[in-house]
Scaffold this motif. Structure first.
Motif, short mmCIF file in Angstrom:
data_model
loop_
_atom_site.label_atom_id
_atom_site.label_comp_id
_atom_site.label_asym_id
_atom_site.label_seq_id
_atom_site.Cartn_x
_atom_site.Cartn_y
_atom_site.Cartn_z
N THR A 104 2.35 1.67 -8.54
CA THR A 104 3.32 0.64 -8.18
C THR A 104 3.26 -0.58 -9.07
O THR A 104 4.20 -1.35 -9.13
N ILE A 106 9.54 -6.96 2.35
CA ILE A 106 8.78 -5.74 2.29
C ILE A 106 7.30 -5.89 2.55
O ILE A 106 6.58 -6.55 1.83
N GLU A 107 6.86 -5.30 3.68
CA GLU A 107 5.44 -5.11 3.87
C GLU A 107 5.19 -3.61 4.05
O GLU A 107 4.13 -3.20 4.41
N ARG A 108 6.23 -2.80 3.82
CA ARG A 108 6.08 -1.37 4.01
C ARG A 108 6.18 -0.66 2.68
O ARG A 108 6.53 -1.25 1.68
N TYR A 109 5.90 0.63 2.71
CA TYR A 109 5.89 1.39 1.47
C TYR A 109 7.04 2.37 1.39
O TYR A 109 7.43 2.97 2.39
N HIS A 110 7.54 2.54 0.21
CA HIS A 110 8.49 3.61 -0.07
C HIS A 110 7.79 4.94 0.16
O HIS A 110 6.60 5.07 -0.13
N PRO A 111 8.49 5.97 0.68
CA PRO A 111 7.82 7.25 0.94
C PRO A 111 7.18 7.87 -0.30
O PRO A 111 6.27 8.69 -0.18
N ASP A 147 5.69 6.04 -2.65
CA ASP A 147 4.76 5.08 -3.26
C ASP A 147 3.35 5.61 -3.43
O ASP A 147 2.64 5.18 -4.33
N LYS A 203 14.49 -5.61 5.80
CA LYS A 203 13.34 -6.48 6.05
C LYS A 203 12.69 -6.83 4.72
O LYS A 203 12.77 -6.08 3.77
N PHE A 218 6.08 -1.05 -11.63
CA PHE A 218 7.45 -1.30 -11.20
C PHE A 218 7.75 -2.79 -11.24
O PHE A 218 6.87 -3.58 -11.01
N LEU A 225 3.04 6.87 -6.79
CA LEU A 225 3.50 6.02 -7.88
C LEU A 225 2.48 4.96 -8.21
O LEU A 225 1.80 4.44 -7.34
#
Ligand code: SF4
Ligand code: SF4
Ligand code: SF4
Lengths: 75, 260
Positions: free
Chosen positions: B16, B4-9, B11, B2, B19, B14
Motif C-alpha cells: 500500500t 478511510i480507516e478500513r481496507y480495500h479487499p 489491500d 466514510k 499507492f 498490495l
C-alpha cells in the motif's frame, strides 16, 4: 440491504470509470479535488446501490469498494 | 463515503505504500492486477507458493505494487527467469506479466522456447499497442494504419496464433472491460498444467497509437465495449487485429496436450 461504499480519495485519479460503469447512477464525479488535483467521485444516492461490485472491479487504482458488512470495523 | 480507516479487499495483497499507483488514470493494467488478485484469492493457494515476475515499463511496476514474491527483471529475460524459477521449485505457481518491450522487442525467443518446452507458466501479456521507445518508429504490434515518420508500416502480429503455434495449452484474449471473464481465464490458467497465455488488449491512454493524442479513459472503455465480440473457440488464425472490424475476444484454446 444496506451497502456501504468506501472511497479512498487519496488513491483516486478521477478517471470516472466507476461513475460510468454504475448502472444505477450511485456515483458522481464531484468538484472536490484531492491532494494531487484529481476530481474524486461522490456517493449521491447510496440506497440505489446493488452491491454489484462493478466500480470496485474496474477501478484501476484500488480506490473504491463496496461491502455489505456494516458492523465489522477494521483497525 | 466514510473517511478511510478500513481496507480495500485487495489491500492484503498490495504494497500500500506504493499507492497512488504510477499508472495513468483508468489504465487497464490496474484492472488486470485486480483480476489477478481476485483469481489468486479464489484459487486459494499458499501465498508463499506464488511468484510474480514482470519486466520493465508500466507492467514492470506490477512487481512493486504486489505484496507477494515478486521480481522485476530486465527486459528480454522475463520468461527465461520464470522458466528457471519454475525448474528450481516445481510447486511454485509462476505468473508472468509481459508488455511489448519485454516480449516482442527482446524476449520473443524465450517465449517461444518456453512454449515449446511446455513450461508450466501463466503469461499475462498486456498489449497496449505501444512501446515507448518506438514512439516514432513502427513496432511489431503497431496498429495497421499507423506509420512511422519515415512512412513505413508493418502488419501487426497475431499473438494468440503465435502462442498457439509455439505450443501453449491455454490461450485467451480479453479487454479490461471483460474483467469478469478475465478473472475466470486467469483461474483456469493458474490451474492448468502447461503454458497458458492470456492477452489483455488494453490500449495505452497516454499515447494513442493512431495519432498520438491523449485519450479519455471512459471513451476508451466505451469503445472497447462497443467494438469487441466474444467468440469462444474461434480458431487462432482469425484473430488478427488488423483484418477484423471488431476485436475478437474469448477463450480460444484449452487443451491438455500441447498443440503446435
Ligand atoms: S456496487 Fe454497483 S451499484 Fe453499487 S456503486 Fe458500485 S457499480 Fe454502482
Ligand atoms: S474508478 Fe477509481 S480512480 Fe477512477 S474515478 Fe473511480 S475511484 Fe477514482
Ligand atoms: S496508459 Fe499507457 S503509459 Fe499510462 S500506465 Fe497505461 S500503459 Fe502505461
Amino acid at each position: 440491504m444496506k451497502v456501504e461504499i468506501y472511497i479512498i480519495k487519496e488513491r483516486c485519479k478521477g478517471c470516472g470509470i466507476c461513475v460510468e460503469v454504475c448502472q444505477t447512477k450511485v456515483l458522481e464525479l464531484s468538484e472536490e479535488l484531492n491532494s494531487q488535483g484529481f476530481r474524486t467521485p461522490n456517493v449521491i444516492n447510496p440506497e440505489e446501490c446493488l452491491n454489484c461490485g462493478m466500480c470496485e472491479m474496474f477501478c484501476s487504482d484500488f480506490a473504491i469498494w463496496v461491502s455489505i458488512e456494516t458492523e465489522k470495523v477494521g483497525v | 463515503m466514510k473517511s478511510i480507516e478500513r481496507y480495500h479487499p485487495a489491500d492484503s495483497f498490495l504494497n500500500t505504500d506504493s499507492f497512488p499507483s504510477v499508472w495513468c488514470p483508468g489504465c487497464g493494467i490496474g484492472t488486470a492486477v485486480y483480476t489477478f488478485i481476485e483469481s489468486v484469492k479464489e484459487v486459494n493457494i499458499d501465498l508463499d507458493k506464488i511468484a510474480v515476475i514482470s519486466g520493465i515499463g508500466c507492467t514492470g511496476k506490477i512487481a512493486e505494487c504486489l505484496k507477494l514474491n515478486t521480481s522485476s527483471v530486465t527486459d528480454g529475460s522475463v520468461v527465461d527467469c520464470a522458466v528457471q524459477l519454475k525448474e528450481k521449485d516445481k510447486d511454485l505457481t509462476v505468473a508472468v506479466f509481459l508488455n511489448n518491450a519485454d516480449f516482442l522487442l527482446s524476449g520473443a525467443k524465450d517465449f517461444i522456447d518456453a512454449g515449446k518446452k511446455g513450461a508450466d507458466l501463466i503469461v499475462i501479456y498486456v498489449n497496449n499497442f505501444i512501446c515507448a521507445i518506438s514512439e516514432n518508429k513502427i513496432f511489431p504490434i503497431s496498429p495497421f494504419m499507423r506509420m512511422s515518420i519515415d512512412n513505413e508500416f508493418e502488419l501487426p502480429y497475431n499473438i494468440p496464433y503465435l502462442a498457439k503455434s509455439c505450443g501453449a495449452n491455454y490461450v485467451a484474449r480479453w479487454t479490461p472491460i471483460h474483467a469478469g471473464w478475465m478473472k475466470y481465464s486467469i483461474i483456469e490458467g493458474i490451474l492448468k498444467k502447461g503454458f497458458s497465455v492470456i492477452e489483455v488488449v488494453s490500449p495505452c491512454l497516454l499515447y494513442n497509437a493512431n495519432n498520438g493524442s491523449i485519450q479519455d479513459a471512459v471513451d476508451r472503455m466505451r469503445f472497447y465495449n462497443d467494438n469487441s465480440e466474444i467468440k469462444v473457440g474461434e480458431s487462432a488464425e482469425n484473430l488478427d487485429l488488423r483484418s477484423q472490424n471488431k476485436v475478437i475476444i474469448g477463450k480460444f484454446m484449452d487443451s491438455e496436450e500441447k498443440a503446435g
